[in-house]
Design an enzyme around this catalytic site. Structure first.
Site, PDB file in Angstrom:
ATOM      1  CG  HIS A  14      -1.953  -1.084   1.213  1.00 19.08           C
ATOM      2  ND1 HIS A  14      -2.782  -1.326   0.135  1.00 19.08           N
ATOM      3  CD2 HIS A  14      -2.257  -2.030   2.142  1.00 19.08           C
ATOM      4  CE1 HIS A  14      -3.556  -2.374   0.421  1.00 19.08           C
ATOM      5  NE2 HIS A  14      -3.259  -2.819   1.616  1.00 19.08           N
ATOM      6  CG  ASP A  32      -4.707  -9.988   3.606  1.00 19.72           C
ATOM      7  OD1 ASP A  32      -4.383 -10.507   2.517  1.00 19.72           O
ATOM      8  OD2 ASP A  32      -4.540  -8.772   3.853  1.00 19.72           O
ATOM      9  CG  HIS A  35      -6.528  -5.303   1.815  1.00 16.86           C
ATOM     10  ND1 HIS A  35      -5.975  -6.178   2.726  1.00 16.86           N
ATOM     11  CD2 HIS A  35      -7.664  -4.826   2.378  1.00 16.86           C
ATOM     12  CE1 HIS A  35      -6.743  -6.227   3.805  1.00 16.86           C
ATOM     13  NE2 HIS A  35      -7.775  -5.422   3.627  1.00 16.86           N
ATOM     14  CG  ASP A  89      -2.780  -8.417   0.686  1.00 15.27           C
ATOM     15  OD1 ASP A  89      -1.935  -8.679   1.566  1.00 15.27           O
ATOM     16  OD2 ASP A  89      -3.822  -7.777   0.911  1.00 15.27           O
TER      17      ASP A  89
HETATM   18 ZN   LIG Z   1      -4.087  -7.122   2.775  1.00 13.22          ZN
END
Ligand SMILES: [Zn+2]
Length: 342
Positions: free
Chosen positions: A158, A282, A195, A193
């Site tokens: 991120h 995740d 996200h 991931d």
């Molecule tokens: Zn994540």
């Protein structure tokens, strides 16, 4: 396969973040490292300490003012009367077309996207060693290893060129890809991931030499909200070199593997000479964020499928939070990938 990790990476210990406005314990806990180390060892990997690689490979993907901010902001923050124990922003430029602020509070808002990446005394050092683990893994692959695993914590995907966010400070996957570019004309980053890898997308958005592909929970109602949609395809010379595959929440193993097959078609047509896997765990059904309902055997199939690309591969740890199966999920991925033979 070798794994790289330095104990300094465990010292960053963020306390809080805001979730839907409510203060919550920060889930990016140092204990994640113990689970991930155990998972890597169970897959037969040996753990090695990286060298200090200096700022060079990090400055190749981040701006000087951002790195200066990360290094010094905690000490500056201490001098603000009544300030919080951790650096947490409370004001952001709505557009980044104004002046670069001189104050610590202004710079925190400029360089931090959200409240999930508090900076404390050990953050900079932990982030440096996390990035150096990625550098060392990339160098191992460049020296001829078929694959290597970087136990990067804090995670990185991120983080943009000059913005921290979502538990991330230095973009370890981007650092690894840029190191690989020293030898490979084209590098692909495959982000699995839960996200969207918004920072990685941002760093390479205008470049045709690094293909960025991300599978993730649909950001229409999920972090990082502003990025990760299918119509984000790159810009300028990078147009067509960013590929997002948003998935409906709770979609499970079969949907994930189907999206992975689409990702592979794009990777094949790009013909990269090396691959970086941004490995978040995740997407797991039991993860605290658990948005995609991937199972432990599912991670083995994902690892096996990615190994089928037959590319020199650097695996960079991204997310994956405390739950009983965190270590098992890493073992499953690495074993599926072929951890014992690499
Ligand atoms: Zn994540």
């Amino acid at each position: 396969m070798k794994a790289f990790y330095a104990e300094e990476q465990k010292r960053h210990d963020p306390k809080a973040f805001l979730s839907s406005g409510a203060p919550q314990p920060n889930p990016e806990k140092p204990e994640r490292v113990e689970r991930l180390l155990a998972g890597a060892r169970s897959a037969g990997l040996t753990i090695e300490r990286p060298k200090n690689h200096g700022l060079g490979p990090i400055a190749a993907v981040h701006t000087p003012e951002y790195l200066d901010f990360l290094e010094h902001i905690f000490a500056r923050w201490q001098r603000i009367e009544g300030a919080s124990a951790e650096v947490i922003p409370n004001i952001h430029p709505i557009a980044r077309d104004g002046s670069y602020p001189a104050s610590a509070v202004g710079q925190a808002g400029y360089h931090m996207a959200d409240t999930a990446c508090p900076i404390s005394a050990e953050t900079w050092n932990s982030a440096l060693w996390s990035a150096w683990s990625a550098v060392e893994a990339a160098e191992a692959v460049m020296a001829g290893a078929p694959s290597a695993y970087a136990l990067c914590r804090p995670p990185g995907h991120h983080a943009f060129a000059d913005i921290a966010g979502g538990f991330c400070f230095i973009n370890n996957s981007a650092v690894a890809a840029q190191v690989l570019r020293g030898q490979a004309a084209r590098v692909a980053i495959l982000d699995v991931d839960l996200h969207h890898g918004n920072g990685t997308q941002g760093i390479f958005y205008a470049r045709p030499d690094v293909l960025t592909v991300s599978l993730h929970a649909d950001p229409v109602r999920f972090y990082p909200f502003f990025w990760g949609h299918a119509d984000e395809r790159g810009e300028g010379p990078g147009l067509g070199y960013n590929f997002n595959l948003p998935l409906p929440r709770k979609s499970g193993d079969a949907a994930f593997l189907e999206a992975l097959a689409s990702a592979f078609r794009r990777v094949h047509s790009f013909a990269p000479e090396a691959l970086v896997v941004a490995l978040g765990l995740d997407a797991f059904e039991g993860d605290p964020f658990g948005g995609l309902s991937v199972t432990t055997p599912g991670f083995a199939r994902i690892g096996e499928a990615i190994a089928g690309l037959g590319l020199p591969t650097v695996i960079v740890q991204e997310g994956g939070y405390l739950c009983d199966a965190l270590g098992d999920n890493l073992t499953a991925f690495l074993t599926g990938f072929g951890g014992k033979k690499g």
